[in-house]
Structures are given as structure tokens and as C-alpha cells.
Design an enzyme around this catalytic site. Structure first.
Site, PDB file in Angstrom:
ATOM      1  N   ASP A   1      65.038   8.087 -60.443  1.00 25.90           N
ATOM      2  CA  ASP A   1      64.979   7.428 -61.750  1.00 25.90           C
ATOM      3  C   ASP A   1      66.356   7.384 -62.402  1.00 25.90           C
ATOM      4  OD1 ASP A   1      64.374   6.477 -64.253  1.00 25.90           O
ATOM      5  OD2 ASP A   1      63.225   8.232 -64.891  1.00 25.90           O
TER       6      ASP A   1
ATOM      7  N   ASP B   1      59.502   5.778 -70.846  1.00 29.53           N
ATOM      8  CA  ASP B   1      60.466   6.852 -71.091  1.00 29.53           C
ATOM      9  C   ASP B   1      60.250   7.414 -72.488  1.00 29.53           C
ATOM     10  OD1 ASP B   1      62.076   7.142 -68.737  1.00 29.53           O
ATOM     11  OD2 ASP B   1      62.814   5.114 -69.112  1.00 29.53           O
TER      12      ASP B   1
HETATM   13  C1  DX5 Z   1      66.605   8.069 -68.338  1.00 34.07           C
HETATM   14  C2  DX5 Z   1      65.324   7.336 -68.079  1.00 34.07           C
HETATM   15  C3  DX5 Z   1      65.368   6.244 -67.062  1.00 34.07           C
HETATM   16  C4  DX5 Z   1      66.326   5.122 -67.349  1.00 34.07           C
HETATM   17  C5  DX5 Z   1      66.043   3.890 -66.515  1.00 34.07           C
HETATM   18  O1  DX5 Z   1      67.336   7.593 -69.400  1.00 34.07           O
HETATM   19  O2  DX5 Z   1      64.434   8.301 -67.590  1.00 34.07           O
HETATM   20  O3  DX5 Z   1      64.046   5.825 -66.792  1.00 34.07           O
HETATM   21  O4  DX5 Z   1      66.471   4.824 -68.693  1.00 34.07           O
HETATM   22  O5  DX5 Z   1      66.898   2.868 -66.867  1.00 34.07           O
HETATM   23  P1  DX5 Z   1      67.815   2.086 -65.821  1.00 34.07           P
HETATM   24  O6  DX5 Z   1      66.914   1.672 -64.702  1.00 34.07           O
HETATM   25  O7  DX5 Z   1      68.336   0.949 -66.629  1.00 34.07           O
HETATM   26  O8  DX5 Z   1      68.878   3.052 -65.376  1.00 34.07           O
HETATM   27 ZN    ZN Z   2      62.461   7.654 -66.801  1.00 33.78          ZN
END
Ligand code: DX5
Ligand code: ZN
Length: 237
Positions: free
Chosen positions: A191, A46
Site C-alpha cells: 500500500d 484510508d
Molecule cells: C497511506 C495510505 C495509502 C495511500 C495510497 O497514506 O494508506 O493508501 O494514500 O495512495 P497512493 O496510491 O496515491 O500512494
Molecule cells: Zn491505505
């Protein structure tokens, strides 16, 4: 001849992409070994710049430093991505996803440019071009670029942090995108907000790829969590 990144994704689908911002970054190589050992084939980076979304995370040097056999799935949540694509390709992105909201004037140019670039891990692998949509953006926004992408990512939360709660209406949005794709060879990714509790419900929506950050990297059982998530997304109860 190596398999293309797109074919690897298709072969693995439905599957998970392990989101490293929730991992123990002091022990990243050990964390990655755990999930790869559990059968995960895709690792999710990310990239946040503190401008397009509130948090700042990581950039090309970290993506490049990670040595793995998993596909590098790079999710850009940055402003002006067009001018920065080459840096992320050089860092080893196999999948490069750009938000439709982040390049409102020339989103089409982003995917044309990406289509002309070469995978720096292995030129035969190609680069999977992904377009992402924030939860508040109507899915119609991507209709004009469907012939220039291989992946559509729907955010289940407003980007910024891991561990947020999945917003309602994702089933409807996934179905809308599937209708819009209309037989094209495009994968669908969800996501954000995926947990060990809701993964079966999400699997029923039929995405090809599901990003799992905090659900996998909880500081305790990354390998076991990854196995559970993989099993659920494949519906092997
Ligand atoms: C948005 C990001 C995600 C997110 C995933 O903030 O693109 O990839 O952090 O984290 P979880 O799976 O913990 O929601
Ligand atoms: Zn992401």
C-alpha cells in the site's frame, strides 16, 4: 452460502484495491461505478485521525454511506484502534487492517477481538483481519500475531498522503514477510507509492493485493487506469 471475504480476495488475487481518498469526493458514487465497471473488486478506505499520522480523512459514517458490491477494505491509521474496532465493523468493513505500531501494548487483543466479530454486511462473509507495518518497522514485529491475521499490509510510503514516491527495499520486505508466513494462508498487500509506471515491477514482487489511489483516480481516466493496473498486476501484457 455466501463466499467468505477471504475467499473472494483469494479468488481475485493478485488484484488492486482502489484508494478513494484520491477520488473526486464530490462525485464518489460515479467514481466508484467507474472502477467497479472496470473490474475492480475491492475499495480501500484510508482512515487517518491526525494523531497516528498527520492527515485526517474519513471515518465510519462515510464507510457506511458507500453502497457498493466491492469489498470494503478499511485501513485504520488511528491511535487506540482497539476501542474503535466495533464502529468500523458496524460501518461495513469486510477487511479491517490495523497498524502494529498503533496498539503497541495489546496488538494481539485487537486480532482476537476482531476474530469474535461478525461482518455487518453478511454474517457468512467473515472479516479479513489485516496487520499493517510502516516502512520503518522491522517485519519481525508481526511474527507473534501471524496465527491471528489473514492479511499483512506493507506500507510503501510513510502514511499521511496519497501520491508519495515508493520507498526502496519493498521487494526485500515482501520477500521477508513471505518467508515468515511459511505456508500459512496469509495474503500480502502493498500500500502506497504504486503508479502506472512501477506496477509491473511491483507485480514481480508477488503481492496478492496492491492499493492504488492516485494511480487510478487522476481526475481523468479512472476506468482506463483501473483496467491498466488490473492487467499489469495479473501480468497479462
Ligand atoms: C497511506 C495510505 C495509502 C495511500 C495510497 O497514506 O494508506 O493508501 O494514500 O495512495 P497512493 O496510491 O496515491 O500512494
Ligand atoms: Zn491505505
Amino acid at each position: 452460502m455466501s463466499e467468505t471475504a477471504r475467499d473472494t480476495l483469494r479468488r481475485l488475487a493478485p488484484t488492486i484495491s482502489a484508494g478513494i481518498i484520491s477520488a473526486d469526493l464530490m462525485n464518489l458514487s460515479a467514481e466508484l461505478a467507474l472502477v467497479e465497471g472496470a473490474g475492480v473488486g475491492v475499495v480501500h478506505f484510508d482512515v487517518m485521525d491526525g494523531v497516528f499520522c498527520p492527515m485526517m480523512t474519513l471515518g465510519p459514517p462515510i464507510i457506511k454511506a458507500v453502497r457498493t458490491n466491492m469489498l470494503k477494505d478499511v485501513h485504520l491509521m488511528i491511535s487506540n484502534p482497539l476501542s474503535k474496532l466495533a464502529d468500523y465493523v458496524a460501518a461495513g468493513a469486510d477487511i479491517l487492517t490495523v497498524h502494529v505500531e498503533s496498539e503497541p501494548t495489546h496488538i494481539h487483543r485487537v486480532f482476537q477481538l476482531l476474530g469474535s466479530m461478525t461482518n455487518s454486511n453478511d454474517p457468512a462473509r467473515g472479516i479479513v483481519r489485516g496487520v499493517a507495518l510502516n516502512p520503518g518497522t522491522p517485519v519481525e514485529a508481526i511474527r507473534p500475531i501471524l496465527d491471528d491475521v489473514e492479511l499483512v499490509t506493507l506500507l510503501g510510503i510513510n502514511p499521511g498522503w496519497g501520491g508519495q514516491k515508493l520507498l526502496p527495499s519493498m521487494a526485500e520486505r515482501v520477500a521477508e514477510v513471505r518467508d515468515m508466513i511459511d505456508g500459512r494462508s496469509i495474503l500480502i498487500c502493498l500500500d502506497g507509492g504504486v503508479t502506472r509506471e512501477n506496477i509491473s515491477e511491483i507485480a514481480a514482487m508477488g503481492p496478492d493485493l496492491v492499493v492504488a489511489g492516485s494511480a487510478v483516480f487522476d481526475g481523468k481516466n479512472a476506468a482506463e487506469n483501473a483496467k491498466t493496473m488490473l492487467k499489469s498486476i495479473k501480468n497479462q501484457h
